[in-house]
Write an enzyme that holds these catalytic residues in place. Structure first.
Site: not given
Ligand code: THU
Length: 132
Positions: A48, A58, A60
């Site tokens: 989000i 993120c 997770e």
């Molecule tokens: N992101 C995640 O949701 N998990 C991770 O472990 C790495 C990065 C997301 C954050 C952001 O919304 C997008 O990926 C690009 O960095």
């Protein structure tokens, strides 16, 4: 109990469904996650984003916080999926949050949309992680 390949693919599919809800107007990189907790309950999450980039949550971490808000104590299994060439590599902040709610037996499944996956432990993804 050892998790079968078929069960893993089902969990990955559940995480892929959660990924559809990702709010990513800035990076356009969608991440889905699923936590199976110590009670056997499933908690999904997605990333989000926010116009103030640093406030992004993120996928997770969303799944873990979703679980904690519903009575989860520990992560039995966590699945993270993104549209990456190989299995996704979680960011450092998420590795530390996964560690907070993991046991030595927690199964961490990193995957992509092709359903390539790799299974890791918390000590493998975060050696010498912070603890009090
Ligand atoms: N992101 C995640 O949701 N998990 C991770 O472990 C790495 C990065 C997301 C954050 C952001 O919304 C997008 O990926 C690009 O960095």
């Amino acid at each position: 109990m050892k998790i079968s390949n078929e069960q893993i693919l089902e969990l990955i599919d559940e995480a892929i469904k959660a990924r559809e809800f990702a709010y990513t107007p800035y990076s356009h990189f969608k991440v889905g996650a699923l936590v199976v907790d110590n009670h056997g309950n499933h908690h999904s999450g997605c990333n989000i984003e926010n116009a103030s980039y640093g406030l992004t949550n993120c996928g997770e971490r969303t799944a873990i916080f979703n679980g904690i808000s519903k009575g989860m104590e520990k992560i039995d299994t966590i699945i993270v999926v993104g549209d990456t060439t190989g299995p996704i590599s979680p960011c450092g902040a998420c590795r530390q949050v996964i560690k907070e709610f993991s046991t030595k037996d927690t199964v961490i499944i990193l995957a992509n949309l092709k359903r390539d996956y790799k299974i890791m432990t918390v000590d493998e993804i975060l050696p010498y992680g912070f603890e009090l």
